[in-house]
Design a protein around this motif. Structure first.
Motif, PDB file in Angstrom:
ATOM      1  N   THR A  35      13.216  13.187   5.130  1.00  0.00           N
ATOM      2  CA  THR A  35      12.203  12.665   6.049  1.00  0.00           C
ATOM      3  C   THR A  35      11.455  11.528   5.367  1.00  0.00           C
ATOM      4  O   THR A  35      11.033  11.665   4.211  1.00  0.00           O
ATOM      5  N   PHE A  36      11.292  10.402   6.086  1.00  0.00           N
ATOM      6  CA  PHE A  36      10.725   9.210   5.479  1.00  0.00           C
ATOM      7  C   PHE A  36       9.576   8.643   6.312  1.00  0.00           C
ATOM      8  O   PHE A  36       9.632   8.639   7.546  1.00  0.00           O
ATOM      9  N   PRO A  66       9.974   2.197   3.136  1.00  0.00           N
ATOM     10  CA  PRO A  66       9.641   1.577   1.849  1.00  0.00           C
ATOM     11  C   PRO A  66      10.144   2.375   0.655  1.00  0.00           C
ATOM     12  O   PRO A  66      10.470   1.799  -0.379  1.00  0.00           O
ATOM     13  N   LYS A  67      10.230   3.707   0.784  1.00  0.00           N
ATOM     14  CA  LYS A  67      10.704   4.540  -0.325  1.00  0.00           C
ATOM     15  C   LYS A  67      12.127   4.183  -0.716  1.00  0.00           C
ATOM     16  O   LYS A  67      12.522   4.350  -1.880  1.00  0.00           O
ATOM     17  N   GLY A 102       0.806  -1.202   0.000  1.00  0.00           N
ATOM     18  CA  GLY A 102       0.000   0.000   0.000  1.00  0.00           C
ATOM     19  C   GLY A 102       0.844   1.259   0.000  1.00  0.00           C
ATOM     20  O   GLY A 102       0.387   2.329  -0.398  1.00  0.00           O
ATOM     21  N   MET A 103       2.093   1.185   0.433  1.00  0.00           N
ATOM     22  CA  MET A 103       2.940   2.362   0.528  1.00  0.00           C
ATOM     23  C   MET A 103       3.865   2.509  -0.668  1.00  0.00           C
ATOM     24  O   MET A 103       4.513   3.528  -0.834  1.00  0.00           O
ATOM     25  N   LEU A 160      18.297  -8.765   4.782  1.00  0.00           N
ATOM     26  CA  LEU A 160      18.003  -8.816   3.357  1.00  0.00           C
ATOM     27  C   LEU A 160      16.922  -9.838   3.038  1.00  0.00           C
ATOM     28  O   LEU A 160      16.042  -9.595   2.203  1.00  0.00           O
ATOM     29  N   GLN A 161      16.947 -10.993   3.712  1.00  0.00           N
ATOM     30  CA  GLN A 161      15.930 -12.011   3.472  1.00  0.00           C
ATOM     31  C   GLN A 161      14.546 -11.508   3.873  1.00  0.00           C
ATOM     32  O   GLN A 161      13.558 -11.725   3.151  1.00  0.00           O
ATOM     33  N   ILE A 162      14.469 -10.822   5.002  1.00  0.00           N
ATOM     34  CA  ILE A 162      13.192 -10.280   5.456  1.00  0.00           C
ATOM     35  C   ILE A 162      12.670  -9.250   4.463  1.00  0.00           C
ATOM     36  O   ILE A 162      11.484  -9.239   4.116  1.00  0.00           O
ATOM     37  N   ARG A 163      13.554  -8.404   3.968  1.00  0.00           N
ATOM     38  CA  ARG A 163      13.130  -7.393   3.000  1.00  0.00           C
ATOM     39  C   ARG A 163      12.609  -8.046   1.717  1.00  0.00           C
ATOM     40  O   ARG A 163      11.602  -7.603   1.135  1.00  0.00           O
TER      41      ARG A 163
END
Length: 237
Positions: free
Chosen positions: A184-185, A207-208, A23-24, A142-145
């Protein structure tokens, strides 16, 4: 102080459901080389800097975390692995740290064919059973991402330490805007669960920036340590 810090912030991992991230973000990247730099602080005071660098040669990947706290301490962690069909295959992990005149080291070798993991910490060596999905403290991030961008987060992850495979769990605690010198994120706030009282580790993932951790905070009783993003070269959404 520094030894526990580097072990904790070396593995900067995060989680939430894949739907939240979808969604983001309108675009999903495959695993891509990048470099990120951070400001390092201890008990609210800026003491040094750190970097994370992911590089690739064929299907052999190398992920390096390096940190330095003035003239007090320094540490380098390196993970080597392969990546196929969205899954990381751990090959080796090394950590070397120096606090004043004291040096520490750890080396972990993954041997899936023999189903063993051999870890040497300073002068002590332990061999224990390898399991499918075994990761180290760096490539677990990295695996989680990658999981978040595809099939979704697992309930737990197996992380190799000097004596055993440890089960690590994480809990989402909403979203938060984080201001850094790089920008800013909008981030997802995640807490890593600790068995020992008095400890808390929080990660903020953007996420950006392909779910890069832009902030990390670790509290160990009366001491607090942190990382805050200062620069980034890599994929963006």
């Amino acid at each position: 102080m520094a030894k526990q810090l580097f072990k904790t912030i070396g593995m900067t991992v995060g989680l939430t459901s894949a739907l939240v991230f979808t969604g983001m973000s309108s675009q999903v990247f495959a695993m891509t080389p990048f470099q990120a730099s951070y400001q390092f602080s201890y008990n609210g005071k800026n003491l040094g800097s750190a970097t994370r660098t992911l590089s690739k040669s064929g299907n052999n990947w190398t992920y390096v975390f390096a940190a330095k706290a003035a003239a007090i301490a320094s540490a380098t962690e390196t993970s080597q692995f392969t990546f196929n069909n969205g899954k990381i295959g751990s090959s080796s992990f090394t950590r070397s740290s120096k606090v004043l005149v004291h040096n520490n080291s750890m080396n972990i070798k993954f041997n899936p064919s023999a189903k063993t993991i051999t870890a040497k910490k300073d002068d002590k060596t332990h061999t224990y059973a390898w399991k499918l999905g075994a990761l180290d403290e760096l490539n677990a991030e990295l695996q989680i991402r990658e999981d978040l961008k595809s099939s979704g987060l697992k309930s737990s992850y197996l992380i190799a330490d000097n004596k055993e495979l440890e089960v690590r769990k994480f809990v989402q605690q909403g979203s938060e805007n984080i201001k850094t010198s790089y920008g800013t994120f909008n981030t997802i706030k995640v807490v890593m669960q600790h068995e020992k009282p008095g400890r808390q580790t929080i990660f903020w993932l953007a996420p950006k920036l392909d779910y890069l951790p832009v902030k990390v905070s670790h509290v160990d009783k009366k001491d607090s340590y942190g990382l805050l993003l200062t620069g980034y070269k890599g994929p963006t959404n």
